[in-house]
Design an enzyme around this catalytic site. Structure first.
Site, PDB file in Angstrom:
ATOM      1  N   LYS A   1      34.266 -14.465 -51.019  1.00 59.12           N
ATOM      2  CA  LYS A   1      35.117 -15.713 -51.484  1.00 59.12           C
ATOM      3  C   LYS A   1      35.032 -15.778 -52.698  1.00 59.12           C
ATOM      4  O   LYS A   1      34.163 -15.697 -53.173  1.00 59.12           O
ATOM      5  CB  LYS A   1      34.944 -16.781 -50.200  1.00 59.12           C
TER       6      LYS A   1
ATOM      7  N   SER B   1      40.461 -11.032 -45.675  1.00 55.81           N
ATOM      8  CA  SER B   1      40.221 -12.258 -46.110  1.00 55.81           C
ATOM      9  C   SER B   1      40.596 -12.487 -47.715  1.00 55.81           C
ATOM     10  O   SER B   1      40.827 -13.683 -48.131  1.00 55.81           O
ATOM     11  CB  SER B   1      38.994 -12.863 -45.649  1.00 55.81           C
TER      12      SER B   1
END
Lengths: 199, 199
Positions: free
Chosen positions: B156, B118
């Site tokens: 993230k 990701s």
DNA sequence: ATTGAAAGTTCTCTAAAGGTTCTCTATGCT
DNA sequence: AGCATAGAGAACCTTTAGAGAACTTTCAAT
């Protein structure tokens, strides 16, 4: 900071718990590290507790618990677990220490800063630092720092061909592999690892 | 400044600690640098402590510690230059030392292994280790290890919105940014750097 | 519930080794 | 001469290591 005997005591306890799933008794520790007096062990165990390496449940037989603090070498970091998007951090069952000295220390280790994007598909980006090992011993398909015509340095994957030539393969579709006669290519070092510290 | 003998003493201590992970005794130092008197070593060690290269724990056996200043000297690698991975350019000879201690040492530093892709556009690949700093102080746009609903951990980029919500932005077009109310997101640590050591 | 072996606790002793403090000597430099 | 650096080594103190006796407590088998 542990003394020699304290360290031995700690390691024995730690191993014992890992194997048996239960803490050892003082006489067992004594026998395990080659000592005949449990009084001595008691002293060491107390010291370990005071220094925070173990916790003791007083008066309870086998009442020793390990704390999270692990025996770490001078230059190491704990590897706490694995992070995957959308999942809880999966704690690593056996607490692992990554020994940084083994990665970075050693004769002929050095860093190079990378410019350009020819190895981008290997995850080597512009501005990254690569850890290199000076060596002449190169295996096929290693990523190497190659000097072409004793002039131009470049970071590529190396492939020896049957006809004796050497092909340097970038990891970016925008660039093409280049093939040279062996004598034009000299390997300065091989790629050990990558270190990126933004800013 | 150090005298010749002090320098030898210091280097022996530093190497010893790097290798053994524990400080040497005075007689060991003496033997190591070819001197027969531990009294002499004591004098040198005192001098080193006064000049701030090491700290001493009095009376304790092996009670020598490297100061952080010394530690960073001992634990650094030469940055030999820049290698251009795109067009072959020559390697530069700007000699710099990269202080690894400042990257890895410190309270609350730890490693996590990354699973998934990701953050692939930031060059963080599956299997990489990220260096993390445990902290609550987060700046906008930092890459963070975030815990959502005290359950799911994820790596993230964090963005605070004007309305008080928090958006977590992956670095992969296949995933979408997710916005949460602030109370559902707790930051476990921030991304300091990346370490990749294949195989 | 009793009880005795095993485990934990608290001591005192001893010895070896490491750390500390000296004094003495030598050498090279200003 | 005076000083800084180097080294040897003796004498002394403290820590670390270990033995083991004596005592209390825990725990499991009866």
């Amino acid at each position: 900071m542990l003394t020699e005997s304290e360290k031995k005591t700690y390691m024995f306890i730690s191993d014992y718990i890992k194997q048996q799933g239960i803490a050892p008794t003082l006489p067992e520790i004594a026998a395990g590290i080659g000592i005949s007096s449990k009084g001595v062990i008691h002293r060491y165990v107390q010291a370990l507790a005071e220094k925070g390496w173990i916790t003791l449940i007083p008066k309870v037989h086998r009442g020793i618990k390990l704390t999270s603090k692990a025996l770490s070498k001078a230059f190491s970091l704990p590897l706490l677990g694995t992070i995957a998007a959308g999942q809880p951090i999966e704690a690593i069952q056996t607490h692992t220490e990554i020994d940084l000295a083994s990665i970075f220390a050693g004769e002929g280790r050095y860093l190079l800063r990378v410019r350009g994007d020819s190895m981008i598909d290997e995850g080597i980006y512009d501005g990254d630092m690569i850890i290199c090992q000076q060596t002449t011993q190169v295996h096929n398909n290693d990523i190497v720092i190659a000097l072409i015509d004793k002039q131009e340095a470049t970071l590529k994957r190396l492939q020896r061909n049957i006809d004796g030539t050497i092909t340097l393969i970038p990891a970016n579709p925008s660039y093409s592999p280049m093939t040279y006669p062996a004598h034009r290519v000299s390997v300065q070092g091989i790629f050990i690892g990558l270190l990126r510290v933004p800013r």
